[in-house]
Design an enzyme around this catalytic site. Sequence first.
Site, PDB file in Angstrom:
ATOM      1  CB  VAL A   1      -5.423  -4.929  -9.023  1.00 26.15           C
ATOM      2  CG1 VAL A   1      -6.701  -4.817  -8.098  1.00 26.15           C
ATOM      3  CG2 VAL A   1      -5.417  -6.692  -9.323  1.00 26.15           C
ATOM      4  CG  PHE A   2      -4.622  -1.134  -7.338  1.00 24.84           C
ATOM      5  CD1 PHE A   2      -5.937  -1.340  -6.805  1.00 24.84           C
ATOM      6  CD2 PHE A   2      -3.581  -1.980  -6.548  1.00 24.84           C
ATOM      7  CE1 PHE A   2      -6.154  -2.210  -5.569  1.00 24.84           C
ATOM      8  CE2 PHE A   2      -4.098  -2.775  -5.598  1.00 24.84           C
ATOM      9  CZ  PHE A   2      -5.281  -2.777  -5.162  1.00 24.84           C
TER      10      PHE A   2
ATOM     11  CE1 TYR B   1      14.776   0.082 -12.566  1.00 20.26           C
ATOM     12  CE2 TYR B   1      15.305  -0.183 -10.303  1.00 20.26           C
ATOM     13  CZ  TYR B   1      14.598  -0.710 -11.307  1.00 20.26           C
ATOM     14  OH  TYR B   1      14.048  -1.868 -11.530  1.00 20.26           O
TER      15      TYR B   1
ATOM     16  N   PRO C   1       4.222  -6.788  -8.354  1.00 20.12           N
ATOM     17  CG  PRO C   1       4.572  -6.829  -6.213  1.00 20.12           C
ATOM     18  CD  PRO C   1       5.195  -6.343  -7.279  1.00 20.12           C
ATOM     19  CG  LEU C   2       0.414  -4.297  -5.494  1.00 23.61           C
ATOM     20  CD1 LEU C   2       0.343  -2.983  -5.002  1.00 23.61           C
ATOM     21  CD2 LEU C   2       0.004  -5.430  -4.430  1.00 23.61           C
ATOM     22  N   GLY C   3       0.304  -6.495 -10.130  1.00 19.86           N
ATOM     23  CA  GLY C   3      -0.408  -6.393 -11.191  1.00 19.86           C
ATOM     24  C   GLY C   3      -0.941  -5.059 -11.642  1.00 19.86           C
TER      25      GLY C   3
ATOM     26  CD  GLU D   1      -4.209  -2.738 -17.907  1.00 18.62           C
ATOM     27  OE1 GLU D   1      -4.943  -3.734 -18.218  1.00 18.62           O
ATOM     28  OE2 GLU D   1      -3.009  -2.855 -18.363  1.00 18.62           O
TER      29      GLU D   1
END
Length: 289
Positions: A207-208, A49, A203-205, A210
Amino acid sequence: MKNTILSPVVAGTMNWGAWDKKLNTSEMAHLIRICVEHKITSFDHADIYGGYTTETEFGHGFRASGIARDSIQLISKCGIQHTEGRPNTLKHYDYSKEYIIWSVENSLKNLQTDYLDVLLLHRPSPLMQADEIAAAVEQLKAQGKIRDFGLSNFTNSQTDLIRQRTEVHYNQIQFSATHFQPMLDGSLDYMQVHNITPMSWNPLGTVFREDIEQTRRLKKLLVQLVEKYEVGSDTLLLAWVLKHPAGVIPVAGTVNIARIQQLMKAVELPLTDLDWFAIWTESMGNKVP
Protein backbone atom coordinates in the site's frame (compact mmCIF):
# COMPACT_ATOMS: atom_id res chain seq x y z
CA MET A 1 1.36 -28.20 22.50
CA LYS A 2 2.96 -24.78 22.06
CA ASN A 3 5.41 -23.75 24.76
CA THR A 4 5.53 -20.08 23.76
CA ILE A 5 2.96 -17.29 23.77
CA LEU A 6 3.93 -14.50 21.39
CA SER A 7 2.67 -10.93 21.57
CA PRO A 8 -0.29 -10.22 19.20
CA VAL A 9 2.04 -8.10 17.07
CA VAL A 10 5.70 -9.08 16.59
CA ALA A 11 8.53 -6.60 16.02
CA GLY A 12 10.47 -7.46 12.88
CA THR A 13 14.18 -6.63 13.12
CA MET A 14 15.24 -7.17 9.49
CA ASN A 15 15.71 -3.44 8.85
CA TRP A 16 17.13 -2.47 12.26
CA GLY A 17 20.75 -3.06 11.30
CA ALA A 18 23.05 -2.96 8.29
CA TRP A 19 20.32 -3.60 5.72
CA ASP A 20 18.59 -0.30 6.45
CA LYS A 21 18.51 1.80 9.64
CA LYS A 22 21.97 0.93 11.00
CA LEU A 23 20.90 1.48 14.61
CA ASN A 24 23.69 1.69 17.17
CA THR A 25 23.59 -0.10 20.52
CA SER A 26 21.84 2.68 22.43
CA GLU A 27 19.27 3.13 19.63
CA MET A 28 18.63 -0.62 19.60
CA ALA A 29 18.19 -0.63 23.37
CA HIS A 30 15.78 2.31 23.21
CA LEU A 31 13.71 0.70 20.46
CA ILE A 32 13.51 -2.61 22.35
CA ARG A 33 12.30 -0.74 25.45
CA ILE A 34 9.69 1.19 23.43
CA CYS A 35 8.35 -2.07 21.94
CA VAL A 36 8.12 -3.77 25.34
CA GLU A 37 6.48 -0.71 26.92
CA HIS A 38 3.78 -0.99 24.27
CA LYS A 39 3.31 -4.74 24.86
CA ILE A 40 5.17 -5.80 21.73
CA THR A 41 7.37 -8.35 23.46
CA SER A 42 8.24 -10.72 20.59
CA PHE A 43 11.14 -9.98 18.23
CA ASP A 44 11.56 -11.65 14.86
CA HIS A 45 15.10 -12.34 13.61
CA ALA A 46 16.89 -14.39 11.00
CA ASP A 47 20.56 -15.28 11.03
CA ILE A 48 21.04 -13.67 7.60
CA TYR A 49 19.70 -10.21 8.53
CA GLY A 50 22.27 -7.51 7.98
CA GLY A 51 24.55 -10.04 6.29
CA TYR A 52 24.68 -12.11 9.51
CA THR A 53 25.28 -9.02 11.68
CA THR A 54 21.91 -7.83 13.01
CA GLU A 55 21.49 -10.56 15.63
CA THR A 56 24.79 -9.54 17.20
CA GLU A 57 23.84 -5.86 17.19
CA PHE A 58 20.45 -6.67 18.72
CA GLY A 59 22.18 -8.79 21.36
CA HIS A 60 24.27 -5.81 22.43
CA GLY A 61 21.18 -3.61 22.46
CA PHE A 62 19.17 -6.12 24.43
CA ARG A 63 21.87 -6.41 27.08
CA ALA A 64 22.07 -2.60 27.29
CA SER A 65 18.27 -2.34 27.61
CA GLY A 66 18.29 -4.02 31.03
CA ILE A 67 15.12 -5.93 30.14
CA ALA A 68 14.77 -9.39 31.66
CA ARG A 69 15.04 -12.29 29.20
CA ASP A 70 11.79 -13.86 30.37
CA SER A 71 9.98 -10.60 29.55
CA ILE A 72 10.49 -11.07 25.80
CA GLN A 73 10.30 -13.78 23.14
CA LEU A 74 13.01 -14.25 20.54
CA ILE A 75 12.27 -15.81 17.15
CA SER A 76 15.00 -16.63 14.66
CA LYS A 77 15.35 -18.44 11.36
CA CYS A 78 18.09 -20.50 9.76
CA GLY A 79 18.81 -22.42 6.60
CA ILE A 80 19.73 -19.76 4.04
CA GLN A 81 23.41 -19.71 3.16
CA HIS A 82 24.03 -16.22 1.79
CA THR A 83 27.09 -14.99 -0.08
CA GLU A 84 26.93 -11.76 1.93
CA GLY A 85 28.79 -12.11 5.21
CA ARG A 86 29.97 -15.66 4.57
CA PRO A 87 32.46 -17.27 2.19
CA ASN A 88 29.75 -18.91 0.07
CA THR A 89 30.20 -18.78 -3.70
CA LEU A 90 26.46 -19.33 -4.30
CA LYS A 91 23.31 -18.64 -2.32
CA HIS A 92 21.80 -21.95 -1.27
CA TYR A 93 19.99 -23.74 1.58
CA ASP A 94 21.41 -26.08 4.22
CA TYR A 95 19.15 -28.12 6.48
CA SER A 96 21.59 -30.78 7.60
CA LYS A 97 21.35 -31.69 11.28
CA GLU A 98 24.84 -30.36 11.92
CA TYR A 99 24.15 -27.03 10.27
CA ILE A 100 20.80 -26.42 12.00
CA ILE A 101 22.37 -27.08 15.40
CA TRP A 102 25.43 -24.96 14.63
CA SER A 103 23.27 -22.12 13.33
CA VAL A 104 21.04 -22.09 16.42
CA GLU A 105 24.04 -22.12 18.74
CA ASN A 106 25.54 -19.24 16.74
CA SER A 107 22.30 -17.26 17.01
CA LEU A 108 22.20 -17.86 20.77
CA LYS A 109 25.74 -16.51 21.09
CA ASN A 110 24.96 -13.48 18.93
CA LEU A 111 21.68 -12.68 20.70
CA GLN A 112 23.31 -13.21 24.10
CA THR A 113 20.68 -15.68 25.26
CA ASP A 114 20.48 -19.32 26.32
CA TYR A 115 17.44 -20.21 24.22
CA LEU A 116 15.21 -19.22 21.32
CA ASP A 117 11.50 -19.14 21.99
CA VAL A 118 10.84 -20.10 18.37
CA LEU A 119 13.12 -21.49 15.66
CA LEU A 120 11.89 -21.30 12.06
CA LEU A 121 13.32 -22.86 8.92
CA HIS A 122 13.64 -19.80 6.68
CA ARG A 123 12.71 -21.20 3.27
CA PRO A 124 12.03 -24.72 2.00
CA SER A 125 14.80 -26.60 0.23
CA PRO A 126 14.21 -29.34 -2.36
CA LEU A 127 17.03 -31.29 -0.66
CA MET A 128 15.70 -31.08 2.91
CA GLN A 129 15.23 -34.39 4.70
CA ALA A 130 12.50 -34.49 7.32
CA ASP A 131 14.27 -37.10 9.47
CA GLU A 132 17.43 -35.02 9.68
CA ILE A 133 15.52 -31.83 10.47
CA ALA A 134 13.51 -33.63 13.16
CA ALA A 135 16.66 -35.02 14.75
CA ALA A 136 18.15 -31.52 15.02
CA VAL A 137 14.93 -30.03 16.39
CA GLU A 138 14.43 -32.75 18.99
CA GLN A 139 18.04 -32.44 20.16
CA LEU A 140 17.78 -28.65 20.46
CA LYS A 141 14.52 -28.95 22.39
CA ALA A 142 15.97 -31.59 24.72
CA GLN A 143 18.93 -29.30 25.41
CA GLY A 144 16.61 -26.37 26.13
CA LYS A 145 18.06 -24.32 23.28
CA ILE A 146 14.71 -23.88 21.51
CA ARG A 147 11.22 -23.98 22.97
CA ASP A 148 9.08 -24.13 19.84
CA PHE A 149 9.63 -24.96 16.19
CA GLY A 150 8.09 -23.78 12.98
CA LEU A 151 8.59 -22.92 9.34
CA SER A 152 8.68 -19.90 7.07
CA ASN A 153 7.35 -19.67 3.52
CA PHE A 154 6.44 -23.38 3.44
CA THR A 155 3.52 -24.72 1.41
CA ASN A 156 0.97 -27.11 2.90
CA SER A 157 2.61 -30.18 1.34
CA GLN A 158 6.07 -29.09 2.49
CA THR A 159 4.66 -28.57 5.98
CA ASP A 160 3.17 -32.07 5.90
CA LEU A 161 6.58 -33.45 5.02
CA ILE A 162 8.10 -31.93 8.16
CA ARG A 163 5.06 -32.55 10.39
CA GLN A 164 5.23 -36.29 9.88
CA ARG A 165 8.53 -36.28 11.81
CA THR A 166 8.28 -33.40 14.31
CA GLU A 167 5.68 -30.94 15.59
CA VAL A 168 5.24 -27.70 13.66
CA HIS A 169 3.61 -24.84 15.54
CA TYR A 170 4.27 -21.82 13.29
CA ASN A 171 4.55 -20.88 9.63
CA GLN A 172 5.59 -17.34 8.72
CA ILE A 173 4.13 -16.42 5.34
CA GLN A 174 3.47 -13.35 3.25
CA PHE A 175 -0.08 -12.18 3.95
CA SER A 176 -1.66 -8.75 3.72
CA ALA A 177 -4.53 -6.85 2.15
CA THR A 178 -2.54 -6.68 -1.10
CA HIS A 179 -1.24 -10.27 -0.88
CA PHE A 180 -4.32 -12.20 0.20
CA GLN A 181 -3.73 -15.46 -1.72
CA PRO A 182 -3.06 -17.52 1.46
CA MET A 183 -6.71 -17.17 2.47
CA LEU A 184 -7.81 -18.47 -0.96
CA ASP A 185 -5.26 -21.21 -1.72
CA GLY A 186 -5.95 -23.22 1.44
CA SER A 187 -2.85 -22.12 3.38
CA LEU A 188 -4.67 -20.42 6.26
CA ASP A 189 -7.37 -23.12 6.31
CA TYR A 190 -4.68 -25.78 6.60
CA MET A 191 -3.03 -23.99 9.50
CA GLN A 192 -6.33 -23.73 11.36
CA VAL A 193 -6.96 -27.45 10.89
CA HIS A 194 -3.51 -28.39 12.17
CA ASN A 195 -3.24 -25.81 14.99
CA ILE A 196 -0.35 -24.00 13.30
CA THR A 197 -0.12 -20.29 14.09
CA PRO A 198 0.47 -18.15 11.01
CA MET A 199 2.83 -15.20 11.21
CA SER A 200 2.60 -12.60 8.47
CA TRP A 201 5.66 -10.88 7.08
CA ASN A 202 5.09 -7.59 5.26
CA PRO A 203 1.58 -7.32 6.78
CA LEU A 204 1.06 -3.80 5.37
CA GLY A 205 1.60 -5.16 1.87
CA THR A 206 2.48 -2.75 -0.92
CA VAL A 207 0.00 0.00 0.00
CA PHE A 208 2.75 2.46 0.91
CA ARG A 209 5.40 1.06 -1.45
CA GLU A 210 3.77 1.00 -4.87
CA ASP A 211 1.70 3.49 -6.81
CA ILE A 212 -0.56 1.22 -8.87
CA GLU A 213 -4.32 0.96 -9.41
CA GLN A 214 -4.70 -1.49 -6.52
CA THR A 215 -2.93 0.72 -3.98
CA ARG A 216 -4.68 3.86 -5.23
CA ARG A 217 -8.06 2.23 -4.66
CA LEU A 218 -7.02 1.14 -1.18
CA LYS A 219 -5.62 4.53 -0.21
CA LYS A 220 -8.87 6.22 -1.28
CA LEU A 221 -10.88 3.86 0.95
CA LEU A 222 -8.41 4.16 3.82
CA VAL A 223 -8.89 7.93 3.90
CA GLN A 224 -12.55 7.29 4.79
CA LEU A 225 -11.76 4.56 7.31
CA VAL A 226 -9.09 6.65 9.04
CA GLU A 227 -11.72 9.29 9.70
CA LYS A 228 -14.26 6.69 10.84
CA TYR A 229 -11.99 4.76 13.24
CA GLU A 230 -9.64 7.62 14.19
CA VAL A 231 -6.50 5.53 13.68
CA GLY A 232 -3.78 5.48 11.03
CA SER A 233 -3.89 3.54 7.77
CA ASP A 234 -1.20 1.13 8.96
CA THR A 235 -3.25 0.30 12.07
CA LEU A 236 -6.27 -0.44 9.86
CA LEU A 237 -4.24 -2.70 7.57
CA LEU A 238 -2.93 -4.65 10.58
CA ALA A 239 -6.48 -4.92 11.94
CA TRP A 240 -7.50 -6.42 8.59
CA VAL A 241 -4.84 -9.13 8.95
CA LEU A 242 -5.69 -9.74 12.62
CA LYS A 243 -9.40 -10.24 11.92
CA HIS A 244 -8.82 -13.47 9.99
CA PRO A 245 -9.94 -16.46 12.12
CA ALA A 246 -6.61 -18.26 11.60
CA GLY A 247 -5.17 -16.02 14.32
CA VAL A 248 -2.48 -14.44 12.17
CA ILE A 249 0.31 -12.64 14.04
CA PRO A 250 1.65 -9.72 11.97
CA VAL A 251 5.39 -9.05 11.97
CA ALA A 252 5.72 -5.26 11.83
CA GLY A 253 9.11 -3.96 10.76
CA THR A 254 8.76 -0.26 11.51
CA VAL A 255 11.36 1.56 13.60
CA ASN A 256 9.21 4.70 13.71
CA ILE A 257 8.45 5.20 17.40
CA ALA A 258 5.18 7.02 16.75
CA ARG A 259 4.01 4.10 14.60
CA ILE A 260 5.15 1.53 17.16
CA GLN A 261 3.04 3.32 19.75
CA GLN A 262 -0.01 2.84 17.51
CA LEU A 263 0.54 -0.78 16.43
CA MET A 264 -1.19 -2.50 19.33
CA LYS A 265 -4.32 -0.42 18.73
CA ALA A 266 -4.96 -2.76 15.82
CA VAL A 267 -5.45 -5.67 18.22
CA GLU A 268 -8.52 -4.07 19.82
CA LEU A 269 -9.81 -2.20 16.78
CA PRO A 270 -13.47 -3.16 16.14
CA LEU A 271 -13.14 -3.38 12.36
CA THR A 272 -16.58 -4.35 11.06
CA ASP A 273 -17.11 -7.26 8.68
CA LEU A 274 -18.38 -4.80 6.07
CA ASP A 275 -15.22 -2.67 6.27
CA TRP A 276 -13.05 -5.80 6.18
CA PHE A 277 -14.78 -6.84 2.96
CA ALA A 278 -14.52 -3.29 1.62
CA ILE A 279 -10.72 -3.42 2.00
CA TRP A 280 -10.58 -6.82 0.27
CA THR A 281 -12.89 -5.60 -2.51
CA GLU A 282 -10.76 -2.54 -3.24
CA SER A 283 -7.63 -4.69 -3.25
CA MET A 284 -9.15 -7.13 -5.76
CA GLY A 285 -10.70 -4.40 -7.89
CA ASN A 286 -13.99 -6.26 -8.14
CA LYS A 287 -16.81 -7.57 -5.97
CA VAL A 288 -16.40 -10.80 -4.03
CA PRO A 289 -17.43 -13.89 -6.06
